[in-house]
Design an enzyme around this catalytic site. Structure first.
Site, PDB file in Angstrom:
ATOM      1  N   HIS A 280      14.531 -39.016 -22.463  1.00 26.54           N
ATOM      2  CA  HIS A 280      14.374 -37.570 -22.660  1.00 26.54           C
ATOM      3  C   HIS A 280      15.708 -36.927 -23.016  1.00 26.54           C
ATOM      4  CE1 HIS A 280      13.300 -33.353 -21.759  1.00 26.54           C
ATOM      5  NE2 HIS A 280      14.467 -33.323 -21.139  1.00 26.54           N
ATOM      6  N   GLU A 281      16.746 -37.246 -22.254  1.00 25.87           N
ATOM      7  CA  GLU A 281      18.061 -36.639 -22.510  1.00 25.87           C
ATOM      8  C   GLU A 281      18.631 -37.090 -23.850  1.00 25.87           C
ATOM      9  OE1 GLU A 281      19.084 -34.260 -20.791  1.00 25.87           O
ATOM     10  OE2 GLU A 281      17.745 -34.456 -19.069  1.00 25.87           O
TER      11      GLU A 281
ATOM     12  N   HIS B  48      17.150 -35.168 -26.660  1.00 27.38           N
ATOM     13  CA  HIS B  48      17.810 -33.895 -26.971  1.00 27.38           C
ATOM     14  C   HIS B  48      18.929 -34.110 -27.994  1.00 27.38           C
ATOM     15  CE1 HIS B  48      15.953 -30.998 -24.315  1.00 27.38           C
ATOM     16  NE2 HIS B  48      16.180 -31.730 -23.233  1.00 27.38           N
TER      17      HIS B  48
ATOM     18  N   GLU C 255      12.397 -28.678 -24.672  1.00 29.74           N
ATOM     19  CA  GLU C 255      12.162 -29.632 -23.584  1.00 29.74           C
ATOM     20  C   GLU C 255      10.927 -30.479 -23.876  1.00 29.74           C
ATOM     21  OE1 GLU C 255      14.118 -30.334 -21.072  1.00 29.74           O
ATOM     22  OE2 GLU C 255      15.552 -28.818 -21.755  1.00 29.74           O
TER      23      GLU C 255
END
Length: 286
Positions: free
Chosen positions: A134-135, A138, A188
Site C-alpha cells: 500500500h505504501e 503511494h 488511499e
C-alpha cells in the site's frame, strides 16, 4: 473585479490542462506539475530528516531483516519508471505507532509498533506485505507530487472563491470538505488497489490486506468512536475492507495462477532483485 476573476479562471484552466497526467494502474486523470526528480529529492530530504531524528533498528536486527526481505520482494515487481527508485528500508523504534510510509523515490519506513501489532509467522509477514505494498503504491502513483500540485491549484481556487464569498475561514472549510479530504480518501483507496496488484505479483496473498484492515478496525474500536468518514483523510477501515474484498476476485486469480507455479528459488530471486539492481551497494542493504 470581473477582470481579475476571469483571468484567474482562465489561467487556472490553462495551467491545469498543461499539466495533465494519468495515474498508473487506475488511469485516473489528475494534474501534476512537479518533476519526478524534484519529487524524489523532496522524499530524500524528508526521509533523512526523519531518520536522523529517530532511533532506528540495526540493519542486522530481526525486525530490519524481515522488513527488508518483504519490501525487496514488492519493490522487485514495481514497473520500471523514467526515474528509477533508489530503494532504502529502515525500521524506526516507535512502540505503539502502528504505521509505515514510503517516501518519494523509494524510501520505506516502518515503525516498530506496526510489527508489534502483527501476528507471528507467515500471516504476519503477509499482512506486513499488505501494508508495504500500500505504501509503495503511494510512491508508484506519485501521490506526493499530486498533493503538492493540488496545493497550487487550491491557491487559484481560493482566489476565485474570495471574489465570490468574502469569508476566508468559510472558503477554507469548503475547499477542505469538498476537495482536499475527498481527494485524500481517493488516493488511499487507489494505493490499496495498486497494493493488491503488487502483492499478487510478488507472490503474497492479496487477501491478507483485508485481514489487516479488519485487525485495524478492531484496534480502532477499542480506542473509541472514529470521526465521521467525511471529516477523515482515510476511508474507514470497514469501507476499505469492503473495497478490497470487491477487488480480490480479479487479483486473486492472478496470484493463484501465477504464484502456484513458482518455486522457492524464484521467490528468493524476487527478494534479491533489488540488491542486484543496486549493484550490491551498502547502506540499508547490508
Amino acid at each position: 473585479m470581473d477582470g481579475p476573476l476571469i483571468a484567474a479562471l482562465g489561467g487556472g484552466t490553462v495551467y491545469y490542462a498543461a499539466h495533465q497526467d494519468y495515474a498508473p494502474y487506475t488511469h485516473r486523470r489528475r494534474m501534476i506539475d512537479l518533476s519526478p526528480e524534484d519529487e524524489a529529492a523532496l522524499g530524500e530530504r524528508e526521509f533523512n530528516r526523519l531518520v536522523s531524528s529517530s532511533t532506528t533498528h540495526p540493519p542486522g536486527a530481526p525486525s530490519s531483516r524481515l522488513v527488508t526481505r518483504v519490501a525487496r520482494r514488492i519493490a522487485a515487481v514495481v514497473p520500471p519508471t523514467a526515474t528509477p527508485f533508489d530503494w532504502r528500508f529502515v525500521v524506526i523504534a516507535a512502540p505503539g505507532v502502528v504505521n509505515a510510509a514510503c517516501y518519494p523515490g523509494g524510501k520505506v519506513v516502518v515503525f516498530s509498533g506496526l510489527l508489534d501489532a502483527l501476528p507471528p509467522g507467515r500471516e504476519g509477514e503477509a499482512e506486513l506485505a499488505a501494508v508495504l505494498a500500500h505504501e509503495i503504491g503511494h510512491a508508484v502513483a506519485r501521490h506526493s507530487a499530486e498533493k503538492l500540485s493540488f496545493a497550487n491549484l487550491v491557491l487559484i481556487v481560493r482566489a476565485v472563491l474570495f471574489f465570490i464569498i468574502d469569508a476566508g475561514v468559510l472558503v477554507d472549510v469548503l475547499i477542505n470538505l469538498a476537495a482536499s479530504l475527498p481527494m485524500s480518501r481517493a488516493m488511499e483507496a487507489e494505493a490499496d488497489f495498486i497494493g493488491l496488484r503488487l502483492m499478487a505479483a510478488a507472490c503474497y496473498d492479496p487477501a491478507a490486506a483485508a485481514r489487516f484492515f479488519q485487525r485495524l478496525e478492531r484496534m480502532a474500536g477499542a480506542r473509541g468512536t472514529p470521526p465521521p468518514a467525511f471529516l477523515s483523510t482515510h476511508p474507514s477501515d470497514k469501507r476499505r475492507v469492503e473495497q478490497i474484498q470487491g477487488w480480490l476476485p480479479d487479483v486473486a486469480s492472478d496470484y493463484s495462477l501465477g504464484c502456484s507455479r513458482r518455486t522457492r528459488a524464484s521467490v528468493q530471486g524476487l527478494e534479491g532483485a533489488v540488491t542486484r539492481q543496486e549493484g550490491g551497494r551498502g547502506g540499508w542493504f547490508r
